[in-house]
Design a protein around this motif. Structure first.
Motif, PDB file in Angstrom:
ATOM      1  N   GLY A   1       0.773  -1.233   0.000  1.00 30.37           N
ATOM      2  CA  GLY A   1       0.000   0.000   0.000  1.00 30.37           C
ATOM      3  C   GLY A   1       0.801   1.277   0.000  1.00 30.37           C
ATOM      4  N   SER A   2       1.797   1.348   0.864  1.00 30.60           N
ATOM      5  CA  SER A   2       2.474   2.623   1.104  1.00 30.60           C
ATOM      6  C   SER A   2       3.343   3.079  -0.053  1.00 30.60           C
ATOM      7  CB  SER A   2       3.326   2.516   2.376  1.00 30.60           C
ATOM      8  OG  SER A   2       2.531   2.184   3.480  1.00 30.60           O
ATOM      9  N   THR A   3       4.046   2.150  -0.693  1.00 30.54           N
ATOM     10  CA  THR A   3       5.038   2.543  -1.686  1.00 30.54           C
ATOM     11  C   THR A   3       4.422   3.251  -2.880  1.00 30.54           C
ATOM     12  OG1 THR A   3       6.496   0.737  -1.032  1.00 30.54           O
ATOM     13  CG2 THR A   3       6.860   1.687  -3.193  1.00 30.54           C
ATOM     14  N   GLU A   4       3.502   2.575  -3.565  1.00 35.18           N
ATOM     15  CA  GLU A   4       2.939   3.144  -4.788  1.00 35.18           C
ATOM     16  C   GLU A   4       2.089   4.379  -4.500  1.00 35.18           C
ATOM     17  OE1 GLU A   4       3.805   2.294  -7.793  1.00 35.18           O
ATOM     18  OE2 GLU A   4       5.102   0.727  -6.995  1.00 35.18           O
ATOM     19  N   GLU A   5       1.355   4.349  -3.396  1.00 35.84           N
ATOM     20  CA  GLU A   5       0.493   5.484  -3.077  1.00 35.84           C
ATOM     21  C   GLU A   5       1.314   6.734  -2.771  1.00 35.84           C
ATOM     22  OE1 GLU A   5      -2.168   4.306   0.029  1.00 35.84           O
ATOM     23  OE2 GLU A   5      -2.737   2.474  -1.031  1.00 35.84           O
ATOM     24  N   THR A   6       2.394   6.588  -2.003  1.00 34.75           N
ATOM     25  CA  THR A   6       3.238   7.734  -1.664  1.00 34.75           C
ATOM     26  C   THR A   6       3.925   8.275  -2.908  1.00 34.75           C
ATOM     27  OG1 THR A   6       3.629   6.834   0.545  1.00 34.75           O
ATOM     28  CG2 THR A   6       5.151   8.526  -0.232  1.00 34.75           C
ATOM     29  N   SER A   7       4.452   7.382  -3.735  1.00 35.03           N
ATOM     30  CA  SER A   7       5.119   7.798  -4.962  1.00 35.03           C
ATOM     31  C   SER A   7       4.157   8.540  -5.882  1.00 35.03           C
ATOM     32  CB  SER A   7       5.704   6.583  -5.687  1.00 35.03           C
ATOM     33  OG  SER A   7       6.238   6.940  -6.939  1.00 35.03           O
ATOM     34  N   ALA A   8       2.945   7.995  -6.059  1.00 34.46           N
ATOM     35  CA  ALA A   8       1.965   8.638  -6.938  1.00 34.46           C
ATOM     36  C   ALA A   8       1.578  10.017  -6.427  1.00 34.46           C
ATOM     37  CB  ALA A   8       0.723   7.750  -7.058  1.00 34.46           C
ATOM     38  N   ALA A   9       1.374  10.143  -5.106  1.00 38.93           N
ATOM     39  CA  ALA A   9       0.980  11.440  -4.536  1.00 38.93           C
ATOM     40  C   ALA A   9       2.070  12.491  -4.742  1.00 38.93           C
ATOM     41  CB  ALA A   9       0.670  11.285  -3.054  1.00 38.93           C
ATOM     42  N   LEU A  10       3.327  12.105  -4.565  1.00 37.92           N
ATOM     43  CA  LEU A  10       4.428  13.046  -4.789  1.00 37.92           C
ATOM     44  C   LEU A  10       4.486  13.487  -6.248  1.00 37.92           C
ATOM     45  CD1 LEU A  10       7.306  11.530  -2.607  1.00 37.92           C
ATOM     46  CD2 LEU A  10       6.371  13.850  -2.421  1.00 37.92           C
ATOM     47  N   GLN A  11       4.294  12.545  -7.169  1.00 34.63           N
ATOM     48  CA  GLN A  11       4.317  12.898  -8.585  1.00 34.63           C
ATOM     49  C   GLN A  11       3.184  13.860  -8.932  1.00 34.63           C
ATOM     50  OE1 GLN A  11       5.168   9.562 -11.474  1.00 34.63           O
ATOM     51  NE2 GLN A  11       5.101   8.353  -9.588  1.00 34.63           N
ATOM     52  N   TRP A  12       1.981  13.583  -8.436  1.00 41.21           N
ATOM     53  CA  TRP A  12       0.855  14.466  -8.742  1.00 41.21           C
ATOM     54  C   TRP A  12       1.078  15.862  -8.152  1.00 41.21           C
ATOM     55  CZ3 TRP A  12      -1.945  13.399 -12.595  1.00 41.21           C
ATOM     56  CH2 TRP A  12      -2.383  12.107 -12.891  1.00 41.21           C
ATOM     57  N   ALA A  13       1.634  15.922  -6.941  1.00 41.43           N
ATOM     58  CA  ALA A  13       1.872  17.224  -6.313  1.00 41.43           C
ATOM     59  C   ALA A  13       2.857  18.054  -7.128  1.00 41.43           C
ATOM     60  CB  ALA A  13       2.397  17.032  -4.884  1.00 41.43           C
TER      61      ALA A  13
END
Length: 510
Positions: free
Chosen positions: A299-311
């Motif tokens: 859960g944590s890896t892909e979600e954190t990476s995606a959120a940083l990219q979108w930001a």
């Protein structure tokens, strides 16, 4: 040829069952929520794209905030409204505190230990308590602040090396998230330990990629029973590899504890201590420990990476917001030292940027629940074991709540914002404002939300403080959304980072 014949038989059987069920439930359908006309066998699958949250949002604009949607043999009640979500996450939370099983559950060797999918009951409550009071408590997250700082500094050094060639920031953000989780769990970085955590990273990626194939088993049960595409068997092989790796890691921790070699307490140490506590309300097994960590890695890896990219992408597409955030960091922190987590409370515009990013791009756009007993939602009867899908993506973009709902406007989250509806405060991050739900809500809201936002704030602040950014080959970032549970960007975010500080000096100071 055998597969073709088998599929034809499946279709014939499914069509027959569909019409039998339709005739038998005609009275009940009168009370069902509205929805588009369904086709035999496939139901509404022809109306859904790979970005299902967007398809649901578009359908909701025609059929209302609660719809009946059928995908093959699976029927779901799709909710796209904050007021109805409040019924599920708060008013009737206990009735919707279970999660449905998915196509690959038969191949999940941690089926009875995986916190994210475990049925609601004593075991789940026990694991939730451990998550919230031990490994993911605010106190424990604060104790790992130096890990986040060290990994963030490593990220800055790596990115700085790509000023001429361009940097695929998504790859680097994924490495950052993997390393943070690995250090917190087992005191080892993915980048330095090929034999353990790098393999876990590979396993987690493989399971995620196979999940889409496994979900076909929900639409067409015969595919699930016979595992025609072999995805279930492949997942089981990956899980057995993960199990063997975790056995070795846990055994090494136990040996180091006995020998007094543990220099620092990580999550495995904490859980091993709990597992040996004879006064504990339930016994924490090694399978439970491994299941908890599988959830963290998945859960944590892909979600954190995606959120940083979108930001970062939103800021690059909105230069005024980018400059406003950079000016805030410059005024509060300056250019002579690196931003610290202690600075984050004094950066209100940074908080607004993160909130607005998660509003537009929630970490999990669709949240699944299962009704534990007969109930009603918005006046419609919901039978026990029915599947509920809450579309966080649609709720966060509801034009009846948010002005210019599809636009990136961090100012809407500032306390002193003028003429902006949809103001939100810290409670919104916890799922208490049901027009803003980026991590779900209720008992089964994401327990790792505080950890995720901690990584988001400090990393984004450092990226904006240390670099100017140019988009490779375009004036604006392509914001097309890709398929996946965490909704990644459809296209790699490749940028040229341009240093605006003396990075070597800042890293030495810190």
């Amino acid at each position: 040829m055998e597969i073709i014949i088998f599929l034809c038989i499946c279709i014939i059987v499914a069509v027959s069952l569909h019409f039998i069920k339709k005739l038998g439930n005609s009275k009940q359908n009168i009370q069902s929520p509205p929805g588009p006309a369904a086709l035999p066998v496939i139901g509404h699958m022809h109306l859904l794209s790979s970005t299902m949250h967007i398809s649901f949002k578009d359908l909701a604009s025609k059929y209302g905030p609660i719809m009946l949607i059928r995908t093959g043999a699976t029927t779901s009640y799709v909710v796209s409204n904050g007021a109805i979500a409040q019924e599920i996450f708060k008013t009737q939370d206990i009735k919707f505190a279970a999660r449905p099983e998915f196509g690959g559950s038969d191949y999940q060797i941690y089926k009875d230990n995986l916190f994210s999918t475990l049925d609601y009951g004593k075991q789940w409550s026990f694991l939730k308590k451990i998550c919230m009071m031990e490994i993911l408590s605010n106190q424990q997250i604060n104790q790992f602040a130096d890990i986040r700082k060290a990994e963030m500094m490593n990220l800055l050094k790596v990115i700085a090396q790509h000023s001429e060639t361009g940097c695929d920031v998504g790859l680097e953000f994924t490495a950052l998230a993997n390393n943070v989780i690995s250090m917190m769990v087992m005191s080892t970085r993915c980048a330095t330990n090929v034999d353990e955590t790098a393999q876990i990273k590979e396993i987690a990626r493989g399971i995620t990629q196979l999940s889409g194939v496994l979900s076909l088993g929900e639409a067409f049960p015969l595919l699930k029973w016979y595992d025609i595409f072999g995805a279930g068997r492949k997942v089981k092989v990956l899980l057995l590899r993960f199990d063997a790796l975790m056995d070795g890691i846990i055994s090494k921790h136990e040996m180091d504890i006995r020998d007094g070699k543990r220099e620092r307490t990580d999550m495995i140490d904490i859980l091993l201590r709990i597992s040996e506590d004879k006064t504990s309300e339930l016994k924490l097994t090694k399978a439970d420990i491994k299941g908890l960590f599988l959830d963290l890695f998945l859960g944590s890896t892909e979600e954190t990476s995606a959120a940083l990219q979108w930001a970062l992408a939103e800021l690059l597409n909105h230069p005024k917001a980018f400059k406003k955030l950079q000016d805030e960091i410059d005024m509060t922190v300056g250019l002579n030292r690196l931003v610290e987590e202690s600075d984050i409370p004094n950066l209100p515009y940074l908080h607004a940027v993160v909130k607005e990013t998660l509003r537009l791009h929630p970490s999990l756009p669709l949240v699944f629940r299962k009704c534990r007993e007969d109930s009603k939602i918005n006046g419609f009867p919901i039978a026990k074991n029915s599947r509920i899908v809450v579309n966080l993506y649609a709720i966060n973009r509801d034009p009846n709540v948010w002005e210019d709902a599809a636009e990136f406007e961090p100012e809407r989250f500032l306390i002193n914002a003028i003429n902006v509806i949809g103001h939100a405060d810290q409670e919104d991050m916890k799922g208490q404002n049901f027009s803003y739900v980026s991590f779900g809500g209720g008992r089964r809201g994401c327990p790792g939300a505080n950890l995720a936002t901690s990584v988001l704030h400090i990393t984004l602040a450092a990226l904006i403080q240390c670099f100017y950014w140019k988009i490779k080959g375009a004036e604006k970032v392509n914001m097309e959304e890709g398929a996946g549970f965490s909704v990644p960007m459809a296209h790699p975010l490749v940028c040229y980072p341009i240093l605006r500080v003396n990075l070597s000096d800042l890293l030495q100071i810190n």
